[in-house]
Design an enzyme around this catalytic site. Structure first.
Site, PDB file in Angstrom:
ATOM      1  N   CYS A 105       0.855  -1.189   0.000  1.00  0.00           N
ATOM      2  CA  CYS A 105       0.000   0.000   0.000  1.00  0.00           C
ATOM      3  C   CYS A 105       0.891   1.239   0.000  1.00  0.00           C
ATOM      4  CB  CYS A 105      -0.998  -0.017   1.158  1.00  0.00           C
ATOM      5  SG  CYS A 105      -0.257   0.001   2.800  1.00  0.00           S
ATOM      6  N   ASN A 134       2.204   1.461   4.386  1.00  0.00           N
ATOM      7  CA  ASN A 134       2.479   0.174   5.064  1.00  0.00           C
ATOM      8  C   ASN A 134       2.192   0.232   6.567  1.00  0.00           C
ATOM      9  OD1 ASN A 134       5.351  -2.019   5.632  1.00  0.00           O
ATOM     10  ND2 ASN A 134       3.290  -2.620   5.083  1.00  0.00           N
ATOM     11  N   CYS A 168      -1.548   0.766   7.402  1.00  0.00           N
ATOM     12  CA  CYS A 168      -2.990   0.463   7.517  1.00  0.00           C
ATOM     13  C   CYS A 168      -3.382  -0.770   6.707  1.00  0.00           C
ATOM     14  CB  CYS A 168      -3.832   1.657   7.078  1.00  0.00           C
ATOM     15  SG  CYS A 168      -3.701   3.085   8.185  1.00  0.00           S
ATOM     16  N   ARG A 169      -3.401  -0.665   5.400  1.00  0.00           N
ATOM     17  CA  ARG A 169      -3.975  -1.727   4.580  1.00  0.00           C
ATOM     18  C   ARG A 169      -3.065  -2.947   4.389  1.00  0.00           C
ATOM     19  NH1 ARG A 169      -5.162   2.266  -0.236  1.00  0.00           N
ATOM     20  NH2 ARG A 169      -3.254   3.108   0.708  1.00  0.00           N
ATOM     21  N   SER A 170      -1.829  -2.729   3.930  1.00  0.00           N
ATOM     22  CA  SER A 170      -1.016  -3.911   3.576  1.00  0.00           C
ATOM     23  C   SER A 170      -0.580  -4.767   4.769  1.00  0.00           C
ATOM     24  CB  SER A 170       0.172  -3.523   2.687  1.00  0.00           C
ATOM     25  OG  SER A 170       1.038  -2.626   3.326  1.00  0.00           O
ATOM     26  N   ASP A 214      -8.171   3.827   1.313  1.00  0.00           N
ATOM     27  CA  ASP A 214      -7.277   4.132   2.431  1.00  0.00           C
ATOM     28  C   ASP A 214      -8.107   4.653   3.606  1.00  0.00           C
ATOM     29  OD1 ASP A 214      -5.276   4.900   4.091  1.00  0.00           O
ATOM     30  OD2 ASP A 214      -4.172   6.049   2.582  1.00  0.00           O
TER      31      ASP A 214
HETATM   32  P1  4NP Z   1      -1.812   2.811   4.158  1.00  0.00           P
HETATM   33  O1  4NP Z   1      -2.408   4.182   4.751  1.00  0.00           O
HETATM   34  O2  4NP Z   1      -1.259   3.120   2.795  1.00  0.00           O
HETATM   35  O3  4NP Z   1      -2.995   1.908   4.084  1.00  0.00           O
HETATM   36  O4  4NP Z   1      -0.749   2.342   5.141  1.00  0.00           O
HETATM   37  C1  4NP Z   1      -1.616   5.337   4.845  1.00  0.00           C
HETATM   38  C2  4NP Z   1      -1.125   5.729   6.055  1.00  0.00           C
HETATM   39  C3  4NP Z   1      -0.318   6.854   6.153  1.00  0.00           C
HETATM   40  C4  4NP Z   1       0.001   7.576   5.023  1.00  0.00           C
HETATM   41  C5  4NP Z   1      -0.491   7.171   3.805  1.00  0.00           C
HETATM   42  C6  4NP Z   1      -1.290   6.061   3.714  1.00  0.00           C
HETATM   43  N1  4NP Z   1       0.827   8.720   5.108  1.00  0.00           N
HETATM   44  O5  4NP Z   1       1.197   9.243   4.049  1.00  0.00           O
HETATM   45  O6  4NP Z   1       1.175   9.145   6.203  1.00  0.00           O
END
Ligand code: 4NP
Length: 156
Positions: free
Chosen positions: A7, A10, A12-14, A123
């Site tokens: 994602c 890294n 939340c989702r992955s 997200d």
């Molecule tokens: P993820 O969510 O891609 O599902 O881990 C996010 C968490 C934080 C950020 C972006 C996406 N960030 O840019 O801080």
């Protein structure tokens, strides 16, 4: 078989996709056939545990997440057999980083989702608690679908 979930951050989702795939593989007695990992395309959260809200939601379903965030790296493309990416934006990023010869390994996480095939895994980072539960349900469904697909297809 080595599976990498990807994602943006890294956190939340992955890491949740990784944990759910591993959990289902264990439930089915298939854990010894898979190695799983996850990573992000942006590296902003390197070394961090998953987001507190992701961990809390996963724990409410009995799943403990201990992955530490890391950024995708060139050797991942050779090392992993499948690279399952959460959304279109990250598919584009990953494809651009990936040598042509390995691009066939890249798929969208929801490719096999009977509810919305090829949709993005949204997200949940910017939203409320309910978004984390929706993400959990989506990833749970897709992790099971991928596991079934990968063990059912001799030629996968
Ligand atoms: P993820 O969510 O891609 O599902 O881990 C996010 C968490 C934080 C950020 C972006 C996406 N960030 O840019 O801080």
């Amino acid at each position: 078989m080595k599976i990498l979930f990807v994602c943006l951050g890294n956190i939340c989702r992955s890491p949740l996709a990784e944990g759910l795939f591993q959990w289902h593989a264990q439930q089915q007695g298939l854990a010894d056939r898979f190695t799983v990992d996850s990573c992000g395309t942006n590296g902003l959260h390197n070394g961090e545990l998953p987001d507190t809200r992701t961990r809390k939601n996963a724990l409410s379903h009995g799943l403990q997440l201990e992955h530490r965030s890391r950024q995708i790296q060139q050797q991942d493309f050779a090392e992993f057999d499948r690279i399952l990416v959460m959304d279109e934006q990250n598919v584009t990023t990953v494809k651009n980083l990936c040598p042509e010869a390995f691009r066939y390994k890249i798929h969208k996480m929801r490719e096999l989702d009977p509810i919305a095939p090829h949709a993005d895994v949204q997200d949940p980072w910017y939203g409320g608690e309910e978004g984390f539960e929706t993400t959990f349900q989506t990833l749970d469904r897709c992790a099971k679908a991928w596991l079934f697909h990968l063990v059912s297809n001799v030629d996968n």
